[in-house]
Design an enzyme around this catalytic site. Sequence first.
Site, mmCIF file in Angstrom:
data_model
loop_
_atom_site.group_PDB
_atom_site.id
_atom_site.type_symbol
_atom_site.label_atom_id
_atom_site.label_comp_id
_atom_site.label_asym_id
_atom_site.label_seq_id
_atom_site.Cartn_x
_atom_site.Cartn_y
_atom_site.Cartn_z
ATOM 1 N N ASP A 118 -3.669 -2.821 4.232
ATOM 2 C CA ASP A 118 -3.967 -2.055 3.030
ATOM 3 C C ASP A 118 -5.077 -1.043 3.268
ATOM 4 O O ASP A 118 -5.155 -0.040 2.577
ATOM 5 C CB ASP A 118 -4.338 -2.992 1.889
ATOM 6 N N ALA A 144 0.800 -1.227 0.000
ATOM 7 C CA ALA A 144 0.000 0.000 0.000
ATOM 8 C C ALA A 144 0.836 1.283 0.000
ATOM 9 O O ALA A 144 0.591 2.183 -0.813
ATOM 10 C CB ALA A 144 -0.969 -0.020 1.181
ATOM 11 N N GLN A 186 4.441 -13.615 -1.948
ATOM 12 C CA GLN A 186 5.231 -12.453 -1.519
ATOM 13 C C GLN A 186 6.134 -12.787 -0.343
ATOM 14 O O GLN A 186 7.192 -12.185 -0.178
ATOM 15 C CB GLN A 186 4.306 -11.288 -1.149
ATOM 16 N N ASN A 190 -6.167 -6.700 4.829
ATOM 17 C CA ASN A 190 -4.774 -6.996 4.511
ATOM 18 C C ASN A 190 -4.738 -8.230 3.623
ATOM 19 O O ASN A 190 -5.768 -8.815 3.294
ATOM 20 C CB ASN A 190 -3.967 -7.199 5.797
ATOM 21 N N LYS A 191 -3.547 -8.631 3.235
ATOM 22 C CA LYS A 191 -3.372 -9.755 2.323
ATOM 23 C C LYS A 191 -4.167 -10.975 2.764
ATOM 24 O O LYS A 191 -4.213 -11.297 3.944
ATOM 25 C CB LYS A 191 -1.888 -10.110 2.234
#
EC number: 5.3.1.23
Length: 351
Positions: free
Chosen positions: A243, A57, A202, A253-254
């Site tokens: 995010d 982000a 990631q 979030n992820k």
Amino acid sequence: MAGRSSNRSIGTVAMRWHGDRLELLDQRLLPAEEHWIVADGASAVAQCITDMVVRGAPAIGISAAYGVALAARHAGGGDWQAEIKQAIRVLAKSRPTAVNLFWALERMEKVFHACHSLDEATDRLAAEAVRLHEDDLAANLAMADYALEVMNPDKPIAVLTHCNTGALATGGYGTALGVIRRLHEEKLLKRVYADETRPWLQGSRLTAWELTRDHIPVTLNADGAAAAIMASGKVKWIVVGADRITANGDVANKIGTYNLAVLARHHKIGFMVVAPSSTVDMSLESGKDIPIEEREGTEVREIRGIPLAPAGVQVFNPVFDVTPASLIDAIVTEKGAVRNPNITGMRALFT
């Protein structure tokens, strides 16, 4: 605040600004290849954001700010104001969930509206983008201080993290990974457990790569191993980024973050969210109001063209999930920490 170590690295940079162009490290190719993509205009920056050349982000917001600066730099002599406005619209569509993107664009738009000539806009927008980048790095350093105050470790601890929240995802140093860097600098880190973070990996491609480069002890684990790690008693804190954070303290979030919060509560392990205040969207009452981006099923069915599932099988591929505030022990920003977050605590950050 915790004492700041003089032995500090901001980590590997994700972007390089050259005034007339922006270079972005193509994070899709890591760790196999370090390749820089040159973006010489706002549309090129927007495409890099959409394609996840750059992600995280804060880094998305900074990149978008540089995109606006490039729009001014390369605007024609005609209706330059219309060109910059169009560039802002294109950048705003690049990723819908990261509120930092819209925050950065609003900040750039305010500067743009105060400009009376193209030359003025070119100079001032470039300076504002650089300032935004520098502010993000300063915020990351401050967040690490506040996070250590919350953790208050008296001996080295192990932590578990998800996705990538380091220098690659920010203007440098990192948010959640910045806290991990600070623990390491203060000799208070035993080990980091890094979720691989499917489907974009990631954690394995970026977080493990960053930490290995910086000689920070890391163990990579499959996402499904997180519960076993917590049950073993090895980790004291789960530390993640965000995010978008809503007014009541819910966190997008992820994908997979919500899983970790539920597991952490069951195992009585601390759960900390670390993100700049620009990630907080006080206009949204709760996580139910957050738009959740869904991406193509091919990201789950295959990796770099190699099939992992039957062709055509239906896929559910949300990029983010929402963790309720009730499962979060602390939200840490550069303005301070909110323990057991709720709407009162979140409002206090901005008073």
